[in-house]
Enzyme design. Structure first.
Site, PDB file in Angstrom:
ATOM      1  N   ASN A 125       0.814  -1.216   0.000  1.00  0.00           N
ATOM      2  CA  ASN A 125       0.000   0.000   0.000  1.00  0.00           C
ATOM      3  C   ASN A 125       0.848   1.267   0.000  1.00  0.00           C
ATOM      4  O   ASN A 125       2.074   1.216  -0.078  1.00  0.00           O
ATOM      5  CB  ASN A 125      -0.944  -0.020   1.205  1.00  0.00           C
ATOM      6  CG  ASN A 125      -2.001  -1.110   1.075  1.00  0.00           C
ATOM      7  OD1 ASN A 125      -2.310  -1.556  -0.026  1.00  0.00           O
ATOM      8  ND2 ASN A 125      -2.544  -1.538   2.194  1.00  0.00           N
ATOM      9  N   HIS A 552      -7.810   0.198   6.596  1.00  0.00           N
ATOM     10  CA  HIS A 552      -7.151   0.217   7.901  1.00  0.00           C
ATOM     11  C   HIS A 552      -7.992  -0.536   8.932  1.00  0.00           C
ATOM     12  O   HIS A 552      -8.336   0.009   9.976  1.00  0.00           O
ATOM     13  CB  HIS A 552      -6.941   1.654   8.387  1.00  0.00           C
ATOM     14  CG  HIS A 552      -5.977   2.445   7.567  1.00  0.00           C
ATOM     15  ND1 HIS A 552      -5.926   3.831   7.618  1.00  0.00           N
ATOM     16  CD2 HIS A 552      -5.023   2.081   6.687  1.00  0.00           C
ATOM     17  CE1 HIS A 552      -4.992   4.275   6.799  1.00  0.00           C
ATOM     18  NE2 HIS A 552      -4.432   3.228   6.217  1.00  0.00           N
TER      19      HIS A 552
END
Length: 625
Positions: A125, A552
């Protein structure tokens, strides 16, 4: 069994003993412990797993095996070139998860990229380096009873991890507040002109104060040029490159096995009064033979907020109803496994059409990107070292109540008076659908992305089946909170984006959007009209149709002092189980107001010290007997 030089490409079977086929499925005799084993078996080479393996193996008397379901990171170009990370999505290096249909988001299934490679999500990411707000961690202590995990407990490890490289062309940083001796490279990467001279001053014109460094005890509030974990050579500094370096991998007491998909934890229920974890079962492919490795001291799960609760459930630890539904014998009942999950939801990106050449969208063309690639290959510099999210504004939604209607006012759900509940990322390209949708006709596009940092909505991770290769059911339950505060916070974020978009500093970089501009109008149909007249209803509808995740997820095996509402204790030991710990974002007691990579690494570093100290006390007790 002969031991070869450790290498992440080793066949994982070298470290495995064929599973004994006798006895009940979760009962193992002590005879198995004499088979080849390791002091610590760590499941998952993501952020926490890399740090734990590296730090525990510093002690030459400790043997460590690190199991990773994915492959090696060292030969993957897209994992080295910062701006190329979206090219890893939907590949063999990605778990490629999808949520269940979300009623609050127009019944859509949302894509969740998760790293399936050494380094985990730190190899996959964007590379935001962020400590988050001190009050986030202090809240863990004051509200959730997690003594020893407050901000001042974690801060020393944030500093010990970091090797910060100052940049004279970026804001002045007090290097006394930063780490310089750690393994993890941090600093400033590429900064586009439209971000530096457009977005950042536009935020200031919208009333958001500048902050030079969001990674200090002062917290995150303000607009900042993001610090990254990109090294001085212009390459991603993942936790694999930082903590599984060539020198670390040469340690004879550290073994790293790739393509080892854990299927369950093994337990001894005969010789101890409570179940004790003694190893891990894994397969190299679906339907293949099952193998096992043994842990003399502890098994540590570090698979992340999705895979860790899945493995607990497959091993018989979790809600009784969930286990019985899949025919899994109950080892330890714990209703908190897979519960209390929270994620950061991004609402509709505010898409602005910039003047030609002002953004990085041209790099989506292989031909146009060639000079930039050559610059990166030769000098480790240039636009390919962009982190995409080059700058961000951290704000409190309650400070902007006058921007919308009085019927959708957000309530304060921050962790403290100096903590945000909204982040607005400025990205100099069209980061739509995780970068999968490109502008039409090579347009230059700027994206403003509002993110709800402190959601009320709680989701779950449950089993789809008892096949470990079957993806679990991911149900974040986005925008399901009573009172719609999550929605109202994001709605305020959209209004703030519109205010930033209209600022004089930003307008210098934009051109009028033609009515027939298909890409812009499909993603932001209000850009060419009178945005003062946009109703909350229109924004909410568009939010539900276009919102996506910043991926997240946390809290699905959260920490707490009692098993009544948590999965692990304050030493990250699974309640009711001996020899089993968890360290990854799943143990977070509550969602933090920012990007979790640095906190996860610091917590893993801290846990490695706790384990070493525990071993030291044990050795001293034995010496005194």
């Amino acid at each position: 069994m002969a031991r070869r030089r450790p290498n992440p490409l080793h066949d994982p079977l070298e470290y495995a003993t064929p599973q004994l086929r006798t006895g009940p499925p979760i009962t193992y005799s002590t005879a198995q412990r004499v088979l080849r084993g390791y002091d610590y078996v760590i499941v998952g080479a993501g952020a926490a797993g890399c740090v734990l393996a590296s730090k525990l193996s510093e002690d030459k008397n400790i043997s460590v095996l690190l199991l990773e379901a994915g492959g090696d990171n060292t030969k993957i170009l897209e994992a080295k070139v910062p701006l190329m990370f979206p090219k890893l999505f939907h590949t063999e290096h990605d778990w490629d998860y999808y949520t269940e249909e979300q009623p609050g988001l127009a019944a859509r299934q949302l894509y969740w990229p998760r790293g399936r490679v050494l380094g985990g999500c730190t190899s996959l990411n964007a590379m935001m380096y962020h400590h988050c707000s001190p009050s986030d961690f202090d809240e863990w202590v004051s509200i959730h009873g997690c003594e020893g995990w407050g901000y001042h407990d974690i801060l020393p490890y944030l500093k010990r991890m970091e090797k910060f490289t100052p940049n004279s062309s970026r804001p002045a940083i007090d290097i006394q507040k930063r780490g310089s001796l750690g393994e993890w490279h941090t600093g400033y990467a590429w900064l586009s002109e439209i971000v530096d001279k457009g977005f950042v001053p536009a935020c200031q014109e919208a009333g958001i104060p500048p902050v030079a460094d969001v990674n200090t005890p002062a917290g995150s509030l303000g607009v900042t040029r993001f610090q990254t974990f990109i090294d001085p050579k212009g390459q991603r500094s993942s936790f694999a490159t930082a903590y599984l370096s060539i020198d670390v991998m040469k340690r004879p007491n550290l073994h790293v096995a790739c393509h080892a998909h854990a299927t369950r934890v093994l337990f001894d229920r005969i010789t101890t009064d409570s179940p004790r974890a003694i190893g891990v079962e894994f397969q190299t492919k679906q339907g293949g033979d099952r193998f096992q490795v043994h842990a003399r001291e502890e098994v540590i799960l570090a698979g992340g907020a999705v895979n860790t609760p899945q493995l607990l459930l497959l091993s018989g630890i979790g809600p009784v109803g969930e286990l019985k539904r899949h025919g899994i014998p109950v080892l330890v009942e714990n209703p908190a496994v897979g519960e209390n999950m929270k994620d950061h939801l991004c609402t509709t990106p505010v898409i602005c059409k910039a003047k030609a050449g002002k953004t990085l969208d041209y790099l989506s063309s292989n031909i146009k990107a060639m000079p930039a690639l050559l610059q990166w290959l030769l000098f480790g510099s240039g636009p390919l070292t962009s982190n995409v999210g080059e700058a961000a504004a951290f704000i409190r939604s309650t400070d902007y109540e006058n921007l919308g209607s009085t019927s959708c006012l957000p309530k304060d759900n921050t962790s403290g008076r100096d903590a945000p509940d909204l982040e607005i990322i400025g990205a100099p390209l069209a980061f739509v659908n995780h970068g999968e949708e490109r502008p039409i006709d090579g347009s230059s596009v700027f994206s403003l992305v509002p993110i709800g940092l402190r959601p009320h909505s709680r989701g779950t991770i449950t089993l789809r089946s008892k096949d470990a290769f079957d993806p679990p059911i991911i149900d974040p339950k986005y925008l399901s909170d009573e009172g719609d505060n999550d929605r109202n916070v994001l709605l305020t974020g959209l209004r703030v984006c519109l205010k930033i978009m209209r600022s004089p500093a930003f307008q210098n970089f934009f051109e009028a959007v033609p009515v027939n501009d298909e890409f812009i109008s499909s993603w932001w149909p209000f850009s060419s009209g009178n945005i003062e007249c946009i109703s909350d209803e229109d924004l909410i509808r568009f939010m539900k149709e276009k919102a996506f995740t910043l991926y997240h997820p946390v809290g699905s095996a959260r920490m707490g002092p009692t098993p009544a509402s948590s999965v692990v204790d304050l030493q990250c030991r699974v309640h009711g189980i001996r020899g089993l710990r968890i360290m990854d974002a799943s143990v977070f007691p509550e969602q933090i107001s920012g990007h979790p990579t640095a906190p996860i690494g610091a917590m893993a570093f801290k846990l490695s010290d706790m384990i070493k100290q525990s071993r030291g006390r044990g050795a001293q007790i034995c010496a005194n007997l």
